[in-house]
Design an enzyme around this catalytic site. Sequence first.
Site, PDB file in Angstrom:
ATOM      1  N   CYS A 322     -56.491  44.997 -33.832  1.00 27.96           N
ATOM      2  CA  CYS A 322     -55.977  43.762 -34.423  1.00 27.96           C
ATOM      3  C   CYS A 322     -57.190  42.952 -34.215  1.00 27.96           C
ATOM      4  O   CYS A 322     -58.534  43.191 -34.402  1.00 27.96           O
ATOM      5  CB  CYS A 322     -54.788  43.162 -34.391  1.00 27.96           C
ATOM      6  SG  CYS A 322     -54.570  43.065 -32.541  1.00 27.96           S
ATOM      7  N   GLY A 325     -56.372  42.309 -29.867  1.00 31.45           N
ATOM      8  CA  GLY A 325     -55.960  43.695 -29.541  1.00 31.45           C
ATOM      9  C   GLY A 325     -54.793  43.552 -28.307  1.00 31.45           C
ATOM     10  O   GLY A 325     -54.716  44.650 -27.616  1.00 31.45           O
ATOM     11  N   TRP A 326     -54.022  42.325 -28.304  1.00 30.52           N
ATOM     12  CA  TRP A 326     -53.213  42.548 -27.406  1.00 30.52           C
ATOM     13  C   TRP A 326     -51.651  42.070 -27.998  1.00 30.52           C
ATOM     14  O   TRP A 326     -50.828  41.727 -27.059  1.00 30.52           O
ATOM     15  CB  TRP A 326     -53.467  41.521 -26.206  1.00 30.52           C
ATOM     16  CG  TRP A 326     -53.975  40.165 -26.478  1.00 30.52           C
ATOM     17  CD1 TRP A 326     -53.470  39.290 -27.442  1.00 30.52           C
ATOM     18  CD2 TRP A 326     -54.721  39.232 -25.774  1.00 30.52           C
ATOM     19  NE1 TRP A 326     -54.095  38.034 -27.638  1.00 30.52           N
ATOM     20  CE2 TRP A 326     -54.762  38.344 -26.473  1.00 30.52           C
ATOM     21  CE3 TRP A 326     -55.337  39.612 -24.566  1.00 30.52           C
ATOM     22  CZ2 TRP A 326     -55.704  37.055 -25.948  1.00 30.52           C
ATOM     23  CZ3 TRP A 326     -56.241  38.658 -24.019  1.00 30.52           C
ATOM     24  CH2 TRP A 326     -56.367  37.457 -24.738  1.00 30.52           C
ATOM     25  N   ASP A 327     -51.492  42.052 -29.206  1.00 29.96           N
ATOM     26  CA  ASP A 327     -50.132  41.979 -29.761  1.00 29.96           C
ATOM     27  C   ASP A 327     -49.769  42.820 -30.734  1.00 29.96           C
ATOM     28  O   ASP A 327     -49.096  43.945 -30.486  1.00 29.96           O
ATOM     29  CB  ASP A 327     -50.294  40.508 -30.562  1.00 29.96           C
ATOM     30  CG  ASP A 327     -50.247  39.268 -29.816  1.00 29.96           C
ATOM     31  OD1 ASP A 327     -49.224  39.135 -28.776  1.00 29.96           O
ATOM     32  OD2 ASP A 327     -51.089  38.511 -29.658  1.00 29.96           O
ATOM     33  N   ARG A 328     -50.362  42.918 -31.800  1.00 27.47           N
ATOM     34  CA  ARG A 328     -50.111  43.968 -32.943  1.00 27.47           C
ATOM     35  C   ARG A 328     -50.576  45.217 -32.472  1.00 27.47           C
ATOM     36  O   ARG A 328     -49.904  46.439 -32.519  1.00 27.47           O
ATOM     37  CB  ARG A 328     -50.795  43.712 -34.182  1.00 27.47           C
ATOM     38  CG  ARG A 328     -50.087  42.303 -35.062  1.00 27.47           C
ATOM     39  CD  ARG A 328     -50.844  41.978 -36.057  1.00 27.47           C
ATOM     40  NE  ARG A 328     -52.174  41.277 -35.470  1.00 27.47           N
ATOM     41  CZ  ARG A 328     -52.923  40.464 -36.553  1.00 27.47           C
ATOM     42  NH1 ARG A 328     -52.696  40.539 -37.715  1.00 27.47           N
ATOM     43  NH2 ARG A 328     -53.863  39.758 -36.154  1.00 27.47           N
ATOM     44  N   ARG A 374     -46.257  33.555 -25.245  1.00 31.65           N
ATOM     45  CA  ARG A 374     -45.499  34.280 -26.448  1.00 31.65           C
ATOM     46  C   ARG A 374     -43.938  33.717 -26.406  1.00 31.65           C
ATOM     47  O   ARG A 374     -43.355  33.343 -27.400  1.00 31.65           O
ATOM     48  CB  ARG A 374     -45.657  35.796 -26.612  1.00 31.65           C
ATOM     49  CG  ARG A 374     -46.981  36.410 -26.814  1.00 31.65           C
ATOM     50  CD  ARG A 374     -47.830  35.634 -28.147  1.00 31.65           C
ATOM     51  NE  ARG A 374     -49.074  36.099 -28.347  1.00 31.65           N
ATOM     52  CZ  ARG A 374     -50.235  35.538 -27.853  1.00 31.65           C
ATOM     53  NH1 ARG A 374     -50.040  34.267 -27.536  1.00 31.65           N
ATOM     54  NH2 ARG A 374     -51.572  36.328 -28.280  1.00 31.65           N
TER      55      ARG A 374
END
Length: 582
Positions: A322, A325-328, A374
């Site tokens: 994404c 590169g650390w959520d989706r 989050r």
Amino acid sequence: MAAGARGCPQAGSGERALAELLLEFSRAQYRAKDGGGGGAGSSAKVERIEKRCLELFGRDYCYSLIQNVNGEICGHYPRQIVFLEYESTDRERNMFESTVQVSKLQDLINRSKMARCRGRFVCPVILYKGKHVCRSATLAGWGELYGRTGYNYIFSGGSDDAWADTEDLSEEDSVFRNADSQLFDKVRGHDIKLLRYLSIRYICDLMVENKKVKFGLNVTSSEKVDKAQRYADFTLLSIPYPGCEFFKEYKDRDYRAEGLVFNWKQDYVDAPLSIPVSLTRSLNIDWSEYQSWDLVQQTQNYLKLLISLINGDDDSGLLVHCISGWDRTPLFVALLRLSLWADGLIHASLEPAEILYLTVAYDWFLFGHMLVDRLSKGEEIFFFCFNFLKHITSEEFSAVKLQRRKSLLPGFTVEEICMLKQRDRGSTTSLSSDFSLVLESSPGAAGSFTSEAVELMPAGAQTQAAWKKSRTSSPQTVLWSRTPQSEDRPPYQEAKSSSSSSSNHSDTFLRVGSSPLEVPKPRLVPVAGRESRLEEVRSAFLATYSSTIGLKAVPSSPAGALGGLLEQFARGVGLRGSSSTL
């Protein structure tokens, strides 16, 4: 190469280990340069988590370790990055010849890391059928290449939009532009070398933007809009998926993803869905309807696509990314790992509690997901990942089913064979009339695609020749005229606790190995087994999450309101029905 050792199961140790992991995860973001966390107590816990992951990987694989002890390569990647080489039995872990050059791999990584945002380079995380599934951030822009630290500090804000910097600083300054082009040639050239070393063909971009824009500046780039078309030899898939901010709406709707549709009309959303024709034939998905899908349908269809790609007949791996590169990215990496495990195709010796621990720890925690941030914003994409398992239990998500479909007749799916038979009996319905084939050019991707037509590649035997690197991709996409019916599973009425346990890690050592000609055959799981395995993972997660992080996910409130919030959480995750009473 390191090999994990089996230990004696300890009753309840799986639940305790997961609880400790989730509590540490909710306390601070993992940072390799800080020893994984802050304070001596936290560092000891993180070290246990890291060692446990190595032990779990070692149950089924021989692997090498890429050293990132003080975050020299990437501050939010694991201190010891696992490079899976091949599946192995206990006997094979002690009998093999080494061909992998770890020093060469480490050098490639060091050279390529500047190409991507925050240094989050292309990193292999799953090995299936000898092919790597990799993760990374998107391509870095001009500013990060010249001053990563300053821009990250000023602009990051701790969101999934924590990115690089502007690529188009000044169109008028020809000197800057020439130097800029040379720098991109060099840095992205190293990135491409790493992709080729890992035999990656497919690059799946989850960004909803062509370039991330902040304060009127282009703050990242991506392969699909690389002006020099450096990535033209790869098959690029633009599969836009909502960022972590969208999952605030998921929580606000009592954790219900059904009926939750992303607003694709927002100004910053400019990345079209673009998938080469050859990759859609067996999926039976009407991609033209993607903007009307709710969060369940969209996640299901994208997962089906990833499973189809990695389950192909060639020897090519895939990259998922994404922005940072650390959520989706971990969302789809984790779903892919759990789905293949449920089929018995990877991590075959791990029990539900063990694969759950590995997925939470490695795919999410050790790769730097900012859970604390989050949770504070109500953006519960991490929780969504494991609660979503109830939506992928059926056979349509099984890689085993895809293998059976492909083996029936080269080049045809089950439905197409049936239609051919129908046509042979005199039916007026044919392949060409039953489906409506829509070719759609993607103007936004013109910089990275050629106008060459896409060939429909027939599905053959499992040992199809490796894909030729000289092949280019196309902006054309195929859109089927039929839409599959989404299948929703009723929520759990009660969370179950897994009786599976974990063991202590012992005698991990570094060594190097090579991929043998044959690997152990995976344990295939029947459909009923797949469903029960995923349900056990989900229920174990819900039980531990609700007893650790669940209370942190709700804001401060009066005592009377707290009960209502907890009841809302219980209903949303399926621990109680909507009409239940306390």
